[in-house]
Design a protein around this motif. Structure first.
Motif, PDB file in Angstrom:
ATOM      1  N   ALA A   1       0.706   5.275   1.255  1.00  0.00           N
ATOM      2  CA  ALA A   1      -0.528   6.146   2.278  1.00  0.00           C
ATOM      3  C   ALA A   1       0.320   7.182   2.544  1.00  0.00           C
ATOM      4  O   ALA A   1       1.522   7.276   2.464  1.00  0.00           O
ATOM      5  CB  ALA A   1      -0.835   5.355   3.316  1.00  0.00           C
TER       6      ALA A   1
ATOM      7  N   THR B   1      -5.777   9.965   6.347  1.00  0.00           N
ATOM      8  CA  THR B   1      -4.885   9.055   5.316  1.00  0.00           C
ATOM      9  C   THR B   1      -5.317   8.808   4.115  1.00  0.00           C
ATOM     10  O   THR B   1      -6.692   8.202   4.216  1.00  0.00           O
ATOM     11  CB  THR B   1      -4.435   7.960   6.240  1.00  0.00           C
TER      12      THR B   1
ATOM     13  N   SER C   1       0.781  -1.111   0.025  1.00  0.00           N
ATOM     14  CA  SER C   1       0.022  -0.027  -0.021  1.00  0.00           C
ATOM     15  C   SER C   1       0.700   1.160  -0.041  1.00  0.00           C
ATOM     16  O   SER C   1       2.042   1.288   0.453  1.00  0.00           O
ATOM     17  CB  SER C   1      -0.852  -0.003   1.212  1.00  0.00           C
TER      18      SER C   1
ATOM     19  N   GLN D   1      -4.987   6.371   1.107  1.00  0.00           N
ATOM     20  CA  GLN D   1      -4.461   5.266   0.728  1.00  0.00           C
ATOM     21  C   GLN D   1      -4.887   4.689  -0.605  1.00  0.00           C
ATOM     22  O   GLN D   1      -5.963   4.693  -0.891  1.00  0.00           O
ATOM     23  CB  GLN D   1      -4.666   4.169   1.964  1.00  0.00           C
ATOM     24  N   HIS D   2      -3.616   4.051  -1.242  1.00  0.00           N
ATOM     25  CA  HIS D   2      -3.896   3.380  -2.488  1.00  0.00           C
ATOM     26  C   HIS D   2      -3.433   1.898  -2.261  1.00  0.00           C
ATOM     27  O   HIS D   2      -2.213   1.878  -1.646  1.00  0.00           O
ATOM     28  CB  HIS D   2      -3.179   3.967  -3.514  1.00  0.00           C
ATOM     29  N   ASN D   3      -4.192   1.023  -2.566  1.00  0.00           N
ATOM     30  CA  ASN D   3      -3.816  -0.407  -2.556  1.00  0.00           C
ATOM     31  C   ASN D   3      -3.585  -1.136  -4.038  1.00  0.00           C
ATOM     32  O   ASN D   3      -4.828  -1.261  -4.667  1.00  0.00           O
ATOM     33  CB  ASN D   3      -4.783  -1.242  -1.626  1.00  0.00           C
TER      34      ASN D   3
ATOM     35  N   GLU E   1      -0.218  10.491   5.308  1.00  0.00           N
ATOM     36  CA  GLU E   1      -0.803  10.906   6.354  1.00  0.00           C
ATOM     37  C   GLU E   1      -0.381  12.637   6.571  1.00  0.00           C
ATOM     38  O   GLU E   1       0.535  12.697   6.630  1.00  0.00           O
ATOM     39  CB  GLU E   1       0.035  10.237   7.568  1.00  0.00           C
TER      40      GLU E   1
END
Length: 512
Positions: free
Chosen positions: A408, A426, A406, A428-430, A410
């Motif tokens: 992310a 946050t 992932s 986030q990219h998965n 913050e």
């Protein structure tokens, strides 16, 4: 040993069930794997070969020979590996685990697996290899050393004595060597000198699968393929970098091996330095594999070599004790009761590079910890001019490589309403959301590149020696000192917190 099947004997249905790749299959070769009964072959190498076969990247004429001192027939060897592969499907938490096996693809590879019984120190074992190659004039060959490092020099010398390194008969000859590349600077130099006596650099493939993990390679993509990143990837904007490889498991049944190695030698100059190089390297001067390898080597060479007393101050070694229902390290099998081998290491490094002036790099790794994760945390400097009467938390880029990749960010936000009160969020990219069902360990890429002759992801001799040069002071500082204790299932020794807090920082945690 049973005769290898001809390419024409392969079932046509295999082609119908593969996930066909846009890339061509690697050239056909005979792949000889030393250490065939080892954990690496069963858990990672053969499953990775299966995935190459499934994806149409392994030529139908490629044959695989396992070599070890144990008695086994071809069929027994195949059955053993089949059991491990199918067991992997039931363990999605394992590297490359949880993926359904396509029967036709496995059958295609299974019938090309063979076994040769041989002692690595016995010249007769290498004559058996020579006879297999003699039956296929002009065949390519890869010799993969998946053994204890103590056998590397012996195997290379025996291959050379048997004439198996000679490419004069038309096919290529390549030697792949697993990490660690030596145990210190002197042994790494000796190993490289031996390799160069018998092989050209184009024939040598130093394997560190962290370099080939998709998440590791994506660091380069994020840095060099996205224009916005390079503008703030320097000491003017980055405050410090943390690189962590944390494990929840203990040493298990590997006590004898691990006690000779320890966390420092096992992880820092190879796996963690591969991640450091991706973060710290300059853009390659040339857009080819030579440019990439040089940029990585230069990044490792830039690590400042510390005096032994400073290395002691800038590091913490730990050893886990019993806790949270788990036994301590000294209770593991084949571990001496008075062992001082470290199962945890944290170090503070700096780089002699204009981009990273004044930026500390904190590296840590350990076993029997509270969580499993391999991650890179880049913490940015606070803005020069903040909001009035507001205290914003640090902005961080968190790159998680394991257990799930992932990316992310913050940072601070202001919730809606008339009162200015900063909160945290946050983004986030998965990648798995875009590319589901694509289990990969990095070995697929390394095996494919070894067969196709692409050396981009394989460390150079200079990189390996530079890594041991940087690590040497820490080895000397701790060689006769007892490591700090920490309870199994917790966050590691308190002294490691002191190490990073001395500079005003804290180790990143998911909840922070």
């Amino acid at each position: 040993m049973s005769a290898p099947a001809r390419p024409s004997e392969k079932g046509a249905s295999v082609q119908d069930t593969r996930n066909q790749s846009a890339h061509p299959a690697a050239p056909p070769a005979l792949l000889f794997i030393f250490g065939a009964h080892g954990d690496l072959v069963q858990r990672l190498l053969v499953p990775s070969l299966y995935r190459l076969c499934r994806d149409g990247l392994l030529d139908d004429a490629t044959e695989v020979y396992g070599i070890d001192h144990n008695e086994a027939t071809d069929e027994a060897f195949r059955e053993r590996l089949s059991g491990f592969l199918h067991d992997l499907t039931r363990h999605p938490e394992a590297e490359g685990g949880g993926e359904k096996v396509v029967p036709a693809c496995w059958r295609s590879l299974r019938e090309r697996l063979h076994y040769l019984k041989g002692d690595f120190t016995d010249p007769d074992a290498y004559q058996d290899i020579a006879r297999e190659l003699a039956q296929r004039p002009g065949a390519n060959a890869v010799f993969y050393l998946a053994t204890s490092p103590g056998f590397f020099a012996t195997i290379v010398q025996q291959l050379a004595d048997a004439g198996l390194c000679d490419e004069g008969r038309g096919g290529f000859r390549r030697v792949a060597i697993e990490k660690p590349f030596g145990t210190d600077l002197a042994s790494a130099q000796q190993l490289n000198a031996l390799l160069y006596r018998h092989l050209h650099e184009r024939q040598i493939y130093r394997v560190d699968h962290f370099a080939a993990k998709d998440a590791t390679r994506n660091i380069g993509v994020q840095r060099f393929a996205n224009g916005i990143v390079d503008a703030f990837w320097n000491h003017r904007h980055i405050e410090h970098v943390q690189i962590s490889a944390l494990e929840t498991l203990g040493v298990g049944s590997r006590g004898r091996f691990y006690d000779r190695t320890g966390a420092l030698r096992d992880m820092v100059p190879n796996h963690l330095f591969q991640l450091l190089a991706q973060v710290a390297m300059e853009p390659p001067a040339t857009p080819d594999e030579a440019g990439w390898r040089k940029a990585k080597t230069d990044a490792i060479r830039a690590i400042e070599v510390q005096a032994d007393d400073l290395a002691l101050r800038n590091s913490v070694c730990g050893q886990y004790t019993a806790g949270n229902g788990q036994p301590g390290y000294l209770e593991a099998g084949n571990v001496p009761p008075d062992s001082t081998t470290e199962t945890y290491i944290a170090v503070r490094l700096t780089l002699d590079a204009p981009r990273w002036t004044g930026v500390p790099f904190y590296l840590r790794t350990g076993k029997c910890l509270s969580r499993r994760s391999t991650e890179i945390v880049v913490q940015f400097r606070a803005p020069e001019h903040g909001l009035p009467n507001q205290s914003a938390g640090p902005t961080r880029l968190v790159l998680t490589l394991d257990p799930q990749e992932s990316i992310a960010m913050e940072w601070s936000v202001r919730p809606p309403g008339p009162i200015v009160e900063l909160g945290r969020t946050t983004l986030q990219h998965n990648p798995a959301d875009l590319f589901p069902d694509k289990a990969s360990t990095g070995y697929e890429t390394l095996l494919y590149h070894c067969l196709t002759g692409v050396q981009t992801l394989f460390p150079t001799a200079q990189e390996a020696e530079a890594a041991w040069t940087a690590i040497g002071p820490f080895q000397r500082a701790w060689c006769e000192r007892k490591p700090c204790g920490y309870r199994a299932g917790e966050d590691g020794p308190a002294e490691a917190d002191d190490l990073i807090q001395r500079d005003g920082f804290d180790w990143w945690r998911p909840s922070s």
